[in-house]
Write an enzyme that holds these catalytic residues in place. Structure first.
Site, PDB file in Angstrom:
ATOM      1  N   VAL A 120       0.831  -1.220   0.111  1.00  0.00           N
ATOM      2  CA  VAL A 120      -0.033   0.167  -0.093  1.00  0.00           C
ATOM      3  C   VAL A 120       0.806   1.195  -0.004  1.00  0.00           C
ATOM      4  CG1 VAL A 120      -1.892   1.274   1.138  1.00  0.00           C
ATOM      5  CG2 VAL A 120      -1.734  -1.233   1.313  1.00  0.00           C
ATOM      6  N   ASP A 140     -13.176 -10.741   6.912  1.00  0.00           N
ATOM      7  CA  ASP A 140     -12.073 -10.509   7.547  1.00  0.00           C
ATOM      8  C   ASP A 140     -11.604  -9.455   8.561  1.00  0.00           C
ATOM      9  OD1 ASP A 140      -9.191 -11.508   7.762  1.00  0.00           O
ATOM     10  OD2 ASP A 140      -8.255 -10.340   6.507  1.00  0.00           O
TER      11      ASP A 140
END
Length: 545
Positions: free
Chosen positions: A85, A194
């Protein structure tokens, strides 16, 4: 690469114009002015003109990799199972975003690209304050990337690691916000699969935003080689999610989970940030999965005795082994946490009630009369609000005391006439009597709304049982009759029932004139009741029970 070429590259990438770089270099002391490529990069890093990541890419002559679509990569801010990221900036609009570059390992798998594009299309439709927004997605060279809203803050896992376990009220606040975002996502047909502290970001204003909404199906795709339809979200026997937070049913079949799996994972996350470890531990993924399925539900109060019992009950229900025994929607979770927030606030008020009478009276006299807190014997008989003559034992009493003190504090140091200080209650008594008559009179005029009927035996009530009835988050007083009959105004109302040992209830109803709505206090069923911490201690000491 020569210094001249490096400056031109920095200009072409849009990091800084050639003129600006040269002017900046000339502004430095002669001994500090860069003489080669390496010294220029190092000087710009030290001056925060470029990041270390950008400097490394420029030094390795791969500066072009800093451009992804319309975005300039500024720094790397995270690594995960799906890829890295980056913090980036739009080259023309100059706003910051976060870009997730999918791992090349993922994009090589059959069907992953279609799955990725389908997931991001669904995620892009989500627009909620408690969800990280997906802004764009595209292909870059032989890889794919997702552009997301940049959140200036930290994820809850990082907060836990750096700052330690969370305060109870902060936990209730953060988990409630995450539940609000997830409730919205569920209403749009998207399940996260998740949920964990790492996927819940807290920005600098205390706003929680859920990350990776709808992308969990891309995380673990190294399943069996058996070919499946490209439209299938999962492969046979594939485990999706994180074992520390995964519900028993998700571990068995990820394709057939519903929002209640996210409720379970959110409960595990709440336990983690309050206690500092997952609710179930094991040396392997398999051991953790079996523990979620077979071990007793742990109690927060074993490790955090200050946690309200009602919050422990809420966690117990969120972590129920069977989905049918959990809260059925995130909205129910939000309502239950709101009840916990009320209980926590009440406990805080009780701690405030430790203020002594002498402290309150001294502050009152100092601020009201503009003199020292010392009073003569005559003044000690002065009936300044009667509540101040006692130790403040009830939260409501503290509020009343402060309500009486505050107006006087606002008057500054203007001394009131002695007549008013000594005889205020004689003046206010008739006014209060009139107000009481008006309130009683309103009952004689009839009630234009509906009624709530609550079957709650009198012997099960009482302060020692920690019980309360609330309408729109406001606790209401009830008599000794059973069933309880409460007049309630027309419109959308929320009725909450709370008692230690009972399931916390919260019902949203649309009240119509003349109609009655009946509820009953429901004790926990045998086998799924309030968890006894002694049982956990017993089992940890080797009990066979």
């Amino acid at each position: 690469m020569a210094v001249k070429d490096l400056i031109e590259k920095i200009d072409s990438l849009g990091i800084m114009s050639e003129v600006s770089v040269r002017d900046w270099c000339q502004s430095l002391p002669i001994v500090e002015q860069p003489t080669d490529e390496k010294s220029l990069i190092l000087a710009m890093i030290n001056a925060n003109l470029i990041s270390k990541y950008q400097g490394k890419r420029l030094r390795n002559n791969v500066g072009d990799s800093l451009i992804v679509g319309n975005y300039l990569i500024k720094d790397i801010i995270g690594r995960g199972g799906m890829g890295d990221v980056y913090l980036a900036e739009h080259r023309h609009m100059k706003h910051q975003v976060a870009i997730k570059m999918l791992s090349r390992r993922l994009t090589k798998k059959e069907g992953t690209i279609k799955r990725f594009l389908r997931e991001v299309e669904a995620a892009a439709k989500l627009s909620h304050d408690n969800i990280v927004r997906a802004l764009d997605a595209d292909q870059h060279e032989d890889g794919y990337y997702l552009v997301m809203e940049y959140v200036d803050g930290r994820d809850m896992a990082a907060i836990l690691k750096n700052d330690g376990i969370f305060e109870v009220d902060d936990t209730i606040n953060y988990i409630s916000q995450a539940a609000t975002g997830l409730h919205y996502a569920h209403s749009q047909g998207i399940i996260h699969r998740d949920i964990k502290p790492h996927n819940m970001l807290v920005d600098n204003f205390g706003i929680v935003k859920v990350l990776d909404m709808g992308l969990a199906s891309l995380q673990n795709i190294d399943g069996p080689k058996k070919k499946e339809s490209e439209d299938s979200l999962t492969q046979n026997n594939q485990i999706m999610g994180t074992a520390d937070y995964m519900s028993p049913e998700q571990a068995e079949d990820v394709r057939n989970v519903d929002p209640r799996a996210d409720i379970y994972s959110l409960g595990c996350s709440m336990y983690r940030v309050l206690v500092g470890k997952p609710p179930y531990e094991g040396e392997s993924t398999l051991q953790k999965i079996l523990a979620h399925r077979e071990h007793p539900i742990p109690s927060l109060r074993v490790y955090r005795p200050e946690v309200p019992e009602i919050l422990d009950q809420v966690l117990y229900r969120m972590l129920a082994k069977l989905p049918a025994d959990r809260f059925q929607t995130m909205e129910e979770v939000i309502d239950a946490l709101e009840t916990c927030r009320f209980a926590t606030a009440t406990m805080a008020e009780q701690s405030v009630s430790a203020i002594t009478t002498s402290q309150i009276r001294a502050e009152f006299m100092t601020q009201a009369d503009g003199q020292s807190a010392t009073v003569d014997a005559d003044e000690q008989m002065d009936p300044i609000p009667v509540l101040i003559e006692q130790q403040v034992a009830q939260p409501v009493s503290t509020a009343l005391v402060l309500d009486n003190v505050t107006p006087i504090l606002n008057e500054g140091r203007t001394k009131r006439p002695r007549f008013l200080r000594r005889n205020w209650y004689f003046i206010s008594l008739p006014i209060l009597a009139v107000l009481v008559l008006i309130i009683i009179g309103s009952g004689w005029l009839g009630h234009n709304g509906g009624y709530v009927i609550i079957d709650w035996p009198v012997e099960l009530r009482g302060n020692k049982n920690g019980w309360a009835v609330k309408v729109d988050s406001n606790e209401v007083a009830v008599g000794t009759d059973n069933p309880i009959r409460l007049p309630i105004d027309i419109g959308r109302r929320r009725i909450s029932l709370l008692r230690r040992g009972y399931q916390p209830q919260s019902h949203a109803i649309n009240v119509e004139a003349g109609k009655s709505y009946t509820f009953a206090a429901e004790p926990f069923e045998e086998g799924i009741g309030v968890f006894d911490p002694a049982q956990l201690i017993e089992s940890e000491n080797g009990s066979d029970e």
